[in-house]
Enzyme design. Structure first.
Site, PDB file in Angstrom:
ATOM      1  N   ASP A 196       0.867  -1.186   0.000  1.00  0.00           N
ATOM      2  CA  ASP A 196       0.000   0.000   0.000  1.00  0.00           C
ATOM      3  C   ASP A 196       0.897   1.227   0.000  1.00  0.00           C
ATOM      4  OD1 ASP A 196      -2.374   1.622   0.277  1.00  0.00           O
ATOM      5  OD2 ASP A 196      -1.949   1.822   2.400  1.00  0.00           O
ATOM      6  N   SER A 197       0.289   2.385  -0.193  1.00  0.00           N
ATOM      7  CA  SER A 197       1.054   3.633  -0.178  1.00  0.00           C
ATOM      8  C   SER A 197       1.563   3.979   1.223  1.00  0.00           C
ATOM      9  CB  SER A 197       0.192   4.787  -0.690  1.00  0.00           C
ATOM     10  OG  SER A 197      -0.930   4.960   0.161  1.00  0.00           O
ATOM     11  N   TYR A 237      -1.055   8.117  -2.734  1.00  0.00           N
ATOM     12  CA  TYR A 237      -1.263   7.687  -4.107  1.00  0.00           C
ATOM     13  C   TYR A 237      -2.447   8.396  -4.764  1.00  0.00           C
ATOM     14  CZ  TYR A 237       1.925   3.606  -4.048  1.00  0.00           C
ATOM     15  OH  TYR A 237       3.016   2.777  -4.019  1.00  0.00           O
ATOM     16  N   GLY A 238      -3.374   8.913  -3.953  1.00  0.00           N
ATOM     17  CA  GLY A 238      -4.618   9.479  -4.477  1.00  0.00           C
ATOM     18  C   GLY A 238      -4.419  10.654  -5.420  1.00  0.00           C
ATOM     19  N   CYS A 263      -4.577  -1.398  -1.697  1.00  0.00           N
ATOM     20  CA  CYS A 263      -4.796   0.030  -1.925  1.00  0.00           C
ATOM     21  C   CYS A 263      -5.834   0.163  -3.027  1.00  0.00           C
ATOM     22  CB  CYS A 263      -3.479   0.683  -2.344  1.00  0.00           C
ATOM     23  SG  CYS A 263      -3.639   2.377  -2.934  1.00  0.00           S
ATOM     24  N   ASN A 264      -6.932   0.845  -2.734  1.00  0.00           N
ATOM     25  CA  ASN A 264      -7.999   1.016  -3.726  1.00  0.00           C
ATOM     26  C   ASN A 264      -7.516   1.777  -4.948  1.00  0.00           C
ATOM     27  OD1 ASN A 264      -9.317   0.936  -0.875  1.00  0.00           O
ATOM     28  ND2 ASN A 264     -10.953   0.335  -2.266  1.00  0.00           N
ATOM     29  N   CYS A 301     -11.347   3.194   0.907  1.00  0.00           N
ATOM     30  CA  CYS A 301      -9.891   3.336   0.927  1.00  0.00           C
ATOM     31  C   CYS A 301      -9.421   2.552   2.133  1.00  0.00           C
ATOM     32  CB  CYS A 301      -9.494   4.808   1.048  1.00  0.00           C
ATOM     33  SG  CYS A 301      -7.730   5.088   1.384  1.00  0.00           S
ATOM     34  N   THR A 302      -8.335   1.803   1.988  1.00  0.00           N
ATOM     35  CA  THR A 302      -7.908   0.924   3.081  1.00  0.00           C
ATOM     36  C   THR A 302      -7.445   1.697   4.314  1.00  0.00           C
ATOM     37  OG1 THR A 302      -5.709   0.701   2.062  1.00  0.00           O
ATOM     38  CG2 THR A 302      -7.333  -1.031   1.597  1.00  0.00           C
ATOM     39  N   HIS A 303      -7.186   2.990   4.165  1.00  0.00           N
ATOM     40  CA  HIS A 303      -6.839   3.808   5.340  1.00  0.00           C
ATOM     41  C   HIS A 303      -8.058   4.072   6.237  1.00  0.00           C
ATOM     42  CE1 HIS A 303      -3.264   4.661   2.932  1.00  0.00           C
ATOM     43  NE2 HIS A 303      -2.735   5.318   3.948  1.00  0.00           N
TER      44      HIS A 303
END
Length: 274
Positions: free
Chosen positions: A17-18, A49-50, A80-81, A193-195
């Site tokens: 992921d980022s 990354y967004g 990461c989406n 979003c995975t966050h």
């Protein structure tokens, strides 16, 4: 250079992921597949990354995949989406033999859960404008008439990466994203979003006693990974302890801190120039 995909069941699973958001997926994989060796890569030096272009995300995802394959991984999870939406098609093209699982905003479970027919989707702008996401939204809207209220959340993944999970600033940011969506009649919120699962407590505080269902997809990712490994004969048998290792393009001590504070885990973490 493309590395050969190992076929050993004892090989580790690579997750990237980022930043720290993918740890929300890793915890489900760790819980559902406790016998599996896991490698986690946080691309903190290039987060978030967004705000990146699809072309950049494809190149970066392939670079990270190459690094993880060099560590001998038998499967890859794009936790990461944003990277999934931009790069998973290219990753599967690069590595046709490698089991690859991505994460998508939970539009299907959101559509199944709603009673009002309106589902709010919180995600990065890049994820919400990806071709893959928009095709799925249109398909589900046409199939059952679900209305998806899309809400970009600039700055939220950054706040999570900084550990600002319930600060007044983060709560204010969340309120500005959530209230307009609920005002449009959404009774379901997809954490796309995975966050975002790491600010679930703050979101629940804003939603209050309103009957709103929250959807996250880490559990579904772990189940799909398990199915793919089983189908390929790559599930690792129990008996010997599994290991977990972290890598980051940023600060190793920071990632160690997040493993401990978010997951209660204490793996060895290494900072690498990837």
């Amino acid at each position: 250079m493309t590395h050969l995909v190992p076929s050993s069941a004892d090989a580790p699973i690579g997750v990237f992921d980022s930043g720290v958001g993918g740890l929300s997926v890793l915890r489900h994989i760790h819980a559902q597949l406790p016998h599996e060796h896991l490698l986690y890569f946080a691309d903190a030096a290039y987060s978030p990354y967004g705000e990146k272009t699809d072309q950049w995300l494809v190149q970066r995802s392939v670079t990270i995949a190459e690094f993880l394959l060099a560590q001998g991984v038998k499967a890859l999870v794009v936790a990461c989406n944003t990277a999934t939406g931009a790069a998973i098609k290219e990753l599967r093209k690069h590595y046709p033999e490698l089991p690859i699982v991505g994460v998508e905003p939970g539009l299907k479970p959101g559509g199944a859960a709603t009673r009002s027919g309106k589902v709010g989707v919180m995600a990065t702008e890049a994820a919400l404008t990806s071709e893959k996401f928009l095709a799925l939204r249109d398909q589900l809207s046409q199939a059952n008439g679900t209305q998806f209220v899309l809400q970009g959340c600039p700055g939220l993944a950054d706040a999570v990466n900084r550990g600002e999970l319930e600060t007044p600033e983060t709560v204010a940011l969340l309120r500005g994203f959530i209230e307009p969506v609920l005002a449009q009649g959404a009774d379901t919120l997809v954490l796309g979003c995975t966050h975002y699962p790491f600010v679930r407590s703050a979101i629940e505080g804003i939603v209050g006693d309103r009957d709103v269902k929250l959807i996250e997809t880490g559990d579904a990712v772990a189940r799909q990974l398990s199915r793919l490994l089983e189908g390929a004969g790559l599930l690792r048998p129990g008996g010997t302890p599994a290991h977990l290792r972290g890598y980051t393009s940023g600060n190793a001590a920071e990632l160690q801190h997040w493993f401990a504070s978010l997951l209660g885990l204490h793996p060895q973490v290494e900072s690498v120039a990837v």
